[in-house]
Design an enzyme around this catalytic site. Sequence first.
Site, PDB file in Angstrom:
ATOM      1  N   ASP A   1       0.806  -1.226   0.011  1.00 20.73           N
ATOM      2  CA  ASP A   1       0.068   0.088   0.008  1.00 20.73           C
ATOM      3  C   ASP A   1       1.024   1.287   0.011  1.00 20.73           C
ATOM      4  OD1 ASP A   1      -2.353  -1.702   0.312  1.00 20.73           O
ATOM      5  OD2 ASP A   1      -2.191  -1.360   2.232  1.00 20.73           O
ATOM      6  N   ARG A   2       0.328   2.279  -0.430  1.00 24.77           N
ATOM      7  CA  ARG A   2       1.157   3.538  -0.628  1.00 24.77           C
ATOM      8  C   ARG A   2       1.602   4.127   0.647  1.00 24.77           C
ATOM      9  NH1 ARG A   2      -0.149   9.143  -0.426  1.00 24.77           N
ATOM     10  NH2 ARG A   2      -2.085   8.763  -0.200  1.00 24.77           N
TER      11      ARG A   2
END
EC number: 5.4.99.-
Length: 489
Positions: free
Chosen positions: A199-200
Amino acid sequence: MAEPGPGPEAGAEKEEKEAAAPAPKKRRLAVGERYVPPPRKLSSGVSFSAAHFAETSYYFEGGLRKVRPYYYDFRTYCKGRWVGRSLLDVFSTEFRAQPIAYYRAAARAGRLRLNEEPIRDLDIVLKNNDFLRNTVHRHEPPVTAQPIQILAEDDEVVVVDKPSSLPVHPCGRFRHNTVIFILGKEHNLKELHTIHRLDRMTSGVLMFAKTVEVSKRIDEQVRERQLEKEYVCRVVGEFPEQEVICEEPILVVSYKVGVCRVDPKGKSCKTIFQRLSFNGKTSVVKCLPRTGRTHQIRVHLQYLGYPIVNDPIYNMEAWGPEKGRGGRIGKTDEELLKALVEEHRSKQSLDILGISEEDLNSNAENKGSGNMSECTEPVQAVPINENSCPAEDRKGPERNDIAACPLNSDANLETLEKNTALGSHENESGQTREMSSEETDPLCVECKVTRRDPSPKELVMYLHALRYKGAEFDYCSKMPEWAMEDWEE
């Protein structure tokens, strides 16, 4: 105007490379008939070239890595539902983040092309296989200035320690501020194949294959569930000392905002949790995901009542007084999304979600015509012509993410077109940085908007991929500072 594709490489693959093919001979056209060239053949593979990396440059300010605004082409083939409709009709119903006046001004400036020919008349009727190009001025959100550390590299793989806030590959509003682009531009590591994705806002161990063969070999291990992943996080409260196993199914609420929740209709998944320490307020927990669902660790921790301390989605007031514990939310999905967005909007932190006001506006207005990711697909990136001016055919993003334009008349936009005076941007500390002629655009309202920069602290979430182990490898990063037993915020 585009969202990431179904897989980590898919977005990169279909965004970029087109095989050069000899131009077919044109057949004789009937009187008044418009020629539409045949579709181009796409080449597979990851293909970010030096020209793509040269589109713009980075600068560092206040602990943030920033991208200078640049021009980029959004390209798409005519969708089936557009055939027989005028371009004006398509813009007015499916791309309403901008008023029609903007598209008229963009056409006058030579930024809209149909089958590589400038469009002057928006009443033109679209045909099957029509190829549209829209040159836009792109502004990317800032990310942390923390460097990407290379943990290991050989002939087969590159393994890095990804900082929080960086997407792995181009998606949404991010292109140059991504791991793939930074590795290509600053470490000359190109044509990498993503093996897995973080995930970012998650930091930690991230692997890339250097060849298709290596990628396929490790993908097979992923499918056979031969890989072991180990994460560490800091959660609210005193996590149980005994091992906790959560197998609640997870459902995606919104791909656009990136929100999931536990739901019986969701996909099956399993996470094992083990407490490492407790400092009287928060706990450090080891997480062993046995499946790889979106936001799996974060959603399961929220469900258990121990959300990650600074999770910008799953530890928010929008989830209600219990913050989603036990799946108790008390809101419909639409009410939940609205509450989350409003909470971030009040804090001026929509960029933390990776979205903008324009994304939300266009999404709300396009409910009847489909999601923007459904309407638009990037085809190929094109290098910038440094000698051309903004009003001419500049190249530049896989989505039209110019700020929503408040101008509602052609007259106002014509005035804006003629206004070539350079602007300046003022950062949060009050310092003013002059914008060069390559960074400002007379049609771009985003150029004239001052946004609050996130602080470096806001761009860190206490979730870290500590270890990634396969049949032939075992990579591990250092324990983050916030995961130390005696750490206090």
